[in-house]
Design an enzyme around this catalytic site. Structure first.
Site, PDB file in Angstrom:
ATOM      1  N   HIS A 307      42.389  32.996  39.306  1.00  0.00           N
ATOM      2  CA  HIS A 307      41.092  32.377  39.559  1.00  0.00           C
ATOM      3  C   HIS A 307      41.005  31.998  41.024  1.00  0.00           C
ATOM      4  CE1 HIS A 307      37.604  29.751  39.206  1.00  0.00           C
ATOM      5  NE2 HIS A 307      37.371  30.405  38.087  1.00  0.00           N
ATOM      6  N   ASP A 365      38.539  33.372  30.400  1.00  0.00           N
ATOM      7  CA  ASP A 365      38.232  34.621  29.696  1.00  0.00           C
ATOM      8  C   ASP A 365      39.410  35.164  28.897  1.00  0.00           C
ATOM      9  OD1 ASP A 365      35.567  34.898  30.469  1.00  0.00           O
ATOM     10  OD2 ASP A 365      36.174  35.578  32.451  1.00  0.00           O
TER      11      ASP A 365
HETATM   12  N1  CMC Z   1      46.653  40.532  38.059  1.00  0.00           N
HETATM   13  C1  CMC Z   1      47.502  40.897  39.056  1.00  0.00           C
HETATM   14  N2  CMC Z   1      47.394  40.437  40.320  1.00  0.00           N
HETATM   15  C2  CMC Z   1      46.418  39.597  40.607  1.00  0.00           C
HETATM   16  C3  CMC Z   1      45.512  39.152  39.625  1.00  0.00           C
HETATM   17  C4  CMC Z   1      45.658  39.650  38.315  1.00  0.00           C
HETATM   18  N3  CMC Z   1      44.811  39.276  37.351  1.00  0.00           N
HETATM   19  N4  CMC Z   1      44.637  38.290  40.185  1.00  0.00           N
HETATM   20  C5  CMC Z   1      44.970  38.196  41.474  1.00  0.00           C
HETATM   21  N5  CMC Z   1      46.061  38.970  41.741  1.00  0.00           N
HETATM   22  C6  CMC Z   1      46.761  39.090  43.021  1.00  0.00           C
HETATM   23  C7  CMC Z   1      45.966  39.958  43.976  1.00  0.00           C
HETATM   24  O1  CMC Z   1      46.353  41.303  43.901  1.00  0.00           O
HETATM   25  C8  CMC Z   1      46.304  39.333  45.304  1.00  0.00           C
HETATM   26  O2  CMC Z   1      47.588  39.801  45.679  1.00  0.00           O
HETATM   27  P1  CMC Z   1      47.950  39.986  47.250  1.00  0.00           P
HETATM   28  O3  CMC Z   1      47.912  38.604  47.832  1.00  0.00           O
HETATM   29  O4  CMC Z   1      49.314  40.569  47.206  1.00  0.00           O
HETATM   30  O5  CMC Z   1      46.910  40.887  47.819  1.00  0.00           O
HETATM   31  C9  CMC Z   1      46.450  37.847  44.986  1.00  0.00           C
HETATM   32  O6  CMC Z   1      46.789  37.785  43.590  1.00  0.00           O
HETATM   33  C10 CMC Z   1      45.189  37.052  45.220  1.00  0.00           C
HETATM   34  O7  CMC Z   1      44.134  37.710  44.540  1.00  0.00           O
HETATM   35  P2  CMC Z   1      42.660  37.798  45.115  1.00  0.00           P
HETATM   36  O8  CMC Z   1      41.954  38.930  44.466  1.00  0.00           O
HETATM   37  O9  CMC Z   1      42.689  37.771  46.607  1.00  0.00           O
HETATM   38  O10 CMC Z   1      42.079  36.420  44.598  1.00  0.00           O
HETATM   39  P3  CMC Z   1      40.567  36.069  44.398  1.00  0.00           P
HETATM   40  O11 CMC Z   1      40.478  34.605  44.427  1.00  0.00           O
HETATM   41  O12 CMC Z   1      39.732  36.832  45.370  1.00  0.00           O
HETATM   42  O13 CMC Z   1      40.224  36.644  42.938  1.00  0.00           O
HETATM   43  C11 CMC Z   1      39.953  36.855  40.622  1.00  0.00           C
HETATM   44  C12 CMC Z   1      40.143  35.887  41.801  1.00  0.00           C
HETATM   45  C13 CMC Z   1      39.588  36.044  39.394  1.00  0.00           C
HETATM   46  C14 CMC Z   1      38.779  37.803  40.932  1.00  0.00           C
HETATM   47  C15 CMC Z   1      41.251  37.649  40.390  1.00  0.00           C
HETATM   48  O14 CMC Z   1      42.306  36.776  40.069  1.00  0.00           O
HETATM   49  C16 CMC Z   1      41.089  38.719  39.295  1.00  0.00           C
HETATM   50  O15 CMC Z   1      40.625  39.835  39.601  1.00  0.00           O
HETATM   51  N6  CMC Z   1      41.463  38.398  38.036  1.00  0.00           N
HETATM   52  C17 CMC Z   1      41.270  39.306  36.918  1.00  0.00           C
HETATM   53  C18 CMC Z   1      39.817  39.287  36.472  1.00  0.00           C
HETATM   54  C19 CMC Z   1      39.482  38.000  35.743  1.00  0.00           C
HETATM   55  O16 CMC Z   1      40.187  37.548  34.843  1.00  0.00           O
HETATM   56  N7  CMC Z   1      38.326  37.420  36.095  1.00  0.00           N
HETATM   57  C20 CMC Z   1      37.802  36.202  35.426  1.00  0.00           C
HETATM   58  C21 CMC Z   1      37.803  35.033  36.344  1.00  0.00           C
HETATM   59  S1  CMC Z   1      37.513  33.478  35.494  1.00  0.00           S
HETATM   60  C22 CMC Z   1      35.928  33.535  34.853  1.00  0.00           C
HETATM   61  C23 CMC Z   1      34.852  33.892  35.795  1.00  0.00           C
HETATM   62  O17 CMC Z   1      34.870  33.625  36.984  1.00  0.00           O
HETATM   63  O18 CMC Z   1      33.896  34.467  35.306  1.00  0.00           O
END
Ligand code: CMC
Length: 441
Positions: A307, A365
């Site tokens: 998140h 989720d």
């Molecule tokens: N699985 C594997 N690696 C992950 C995941 C994951 N679910 N989430 C983040 N990472 C890694 C990502 O690859 C990155 O690694 P690095 O620093 O080596 O590049 C690091 O963690 C930080 O991730 P980010 O994408 O820069 O973080 P963000 O804050 O931009 O994204 C997120 C947050 C929710 C989009 C992301 O964690 C994600 O894609 N999660 C899976 C989708 C998900 O469950 N979404 C629902 C979110 S909660 C409800 C809502 O908002 O609607």
């Protein structure tokens, strides 16, 4: 507002003072609105990782400590003692209602559930296999064509009626989208039922026989809607605010929010989690999928994990996990294996260094889809359910944004990386530029 200010000096020696503003709680913000005027530079923060886009009284999140407050009240207390309708009142009007105010509000929402009959014909125009999120965003967008008698955003009564219509009619639209997808007749709302009972009736009843509403199912939905009701400046809410900031009518702004919610990184994750669990299939495959999620060359992510704001745990996921136990035990239905698989996947990921280092925990989720599935709600409707809960948050934010006297149209700036100014080249003199190879034309 705090009196402190940051002093910022540019490389050429120009100087500005950036005031620090303090909210009720949470980190201060540095007000950079005069930065361009004073120093001629913009800030750069793709994805708004460190940018506050507005001030808001509605919801507070402390991501380090897993705190979520609606109008100051912890979500755990609201989940334990309140109802979605009461939470909706709280988010829209800022205070918990008295018994009389709650009764009046509940009554109003129950009496706005029907759609203009003309709108029902819209549904027949969609392909039978249209995704319900596509139908939801299209039909909500079209509401302004039917309810344009109350679109004056400067009129508090119009704003109020808009809020009632969104809250009351979204379940009717969602259920109609579902009925379309399974070829069953649309069920009209029943105003004698409460919000979630009525939704279950519209989703699952058929005209040919009686339908008995399961109180556990209604309770579970009510809880999920409370947990989804608001989440400060998330992607879809920011979209609603941004679309609404142009003065666009509020139904269009909500339709924009629904579209933003659909993405798998946002509300679409609940559908993606179920697909992922189905793909994993068996606990023996978990390590393979966890390895894929950790592989930088593989775009796969563990859906329902991570998140932007929560870096210890998502308080909503904790509550939903408990509800999963209750729903599965009480309904005595399906999906214990799916829940067991989810629990095991959570355990493996929580012990894995990659997930520990990056503070990746199950989010809202991760478990919600298991409840929806146990309630026999199809996977394609999961994000629609999220939208129903979040619609009240979007509405509260739209209302807050529209009456903000300091409000402006949202208009971010950019770091331009394209071609510098150049002269038009007549077509016969043009050469294919190398850059074109990188573009899919
Ligand atoms: N699985 C594997 N690696 C992950 C995941 C994951 N679910 N989430 C983040 N990472 C890694 C990502 O690859 C990155 O690694 P690095 O620093 O080596 O590049 C690091 O963690 C930080 O991730 P980010 O994408 O820069 O973080 P963000 O804050 O931009 O994204 C997120 C947050 C929710 C989009 C992301 O964690 C994600 O894609 N999660 C899976 C989708 C998900 O469950 N979404 C629902 C979110 S909660 C409800 C809502 O908002 O609607």
């Amino acid at each position: 507002m705090s009196q402190d200010a940051f002093r910022l000096v540019s490389p050429s020696g120009d100087e500005t003072r950036l005031p620090v503003r303090s909210g009720t709680t949470g980190p201060d913000v540095v007000d950079i609105s005069d930065l361009y005027r004073d120093l001629g530079v913009f800030t750069y923060d793709p994805g708004f990782v460190a940018t506050g886009s507005c001030s808001s009284d509605i919801t507070f999140i402390d991501g380090e400590n897993g705190v979520l407050l609606y109008r100051g009240y912890p979500v755990e207390q609201l989940a334990a003692h309140s109802s979605f309708i009461e939470v909706a009142y709280l988010l829209l009007y800022g205070e918990l209602p008295t018994a009389a105010a709650l009764e009046e509000f509940d009554n109003i929402i129950r009496r706005h559930t029907m759609l203009n009959e003309g709108m029902l014909r819209f549904f027949n125009g969609f392909r039978y296999d249209a995704h319900p999120m596509a139908v939801l965003s299209a039909v909500v967008g079209s509401m302004s064509a039917y309810y344009h008698d109350t679109l004056d955003a400067s009129d508090p009564e119009h704003r109020d009626i808009f809020a009632h219509r969104i809250l009351a009619k979204l379940p009717t639209i969602a259920a109609a989208a579902y009925k379309l997808s399974i070829g069953q007749p649309f069920m009209y709302p029943r105003n004698d039922l409460n919000y979630c009972e009525n939704l279950l009736h519209m989703l699952f009843a058929v005209p040919a026989e009686d339908y008995e509403i399961d109180p556990i199912a209604a309770e579970a939905l009510d809880l999920l809607f409370i947990l989804h009701a608001d989440h400060e400046q998330n992607c879809s809410t920011s979209t609603v605010r941004m679309a609404g900031s142009s003065g666009a009518n509020p139904y269009s702004a909500i339709a924009a929010g629904i579209s933003a919610l659909w993405g798998p990184a946002h509300g679409g994750a609940n559908e993606a989690v179920l697909k992922m669990l189905e793909e994993i299939g068996d606990a023996k495959n978990i390590s393979k999928f966890v390895a894929k999620a950790k592989d930088r060359d593989d775009p796969f992510r563990l859906m329902g994990f991570g998140h932007r704001v929560y870096k210890s745990f998502d308080p909503r996921a904790k509550i939903i996990r408990e509800m999963c136990h209750k729903v599965l035990a009480n309904l005595g239905r399906v999906d214990t294996p799916m829940f067991d698989l989810a629990l095991e996947l959570e355990q493996v990921a929580l012990k894995d260094d990659y997930f520990i280092e990056k503070n990746l925990y199950p989010n809202v989720d991760f478990y919600s889809g298991i409840i929806y599935r146990a309630l026999q709600i199809p996977t394609t409707m999961f994000t629609v359910m999220f939208a129903l809960g979040r619609s009240v948050g979007w509405t509260a934010h739209w209302q807050e944004m529209i009456i903000d006297p300091t409000g402006k149209i949202s208009r971010p700036r950019q770091l331009y990386t394209g071609a510098p100014q150049r002269d038009y080249v007549p077509i016969e003199e043009r050469k294919l530029r190398e850059r074109r190879a990188n573009h899919s034309l």
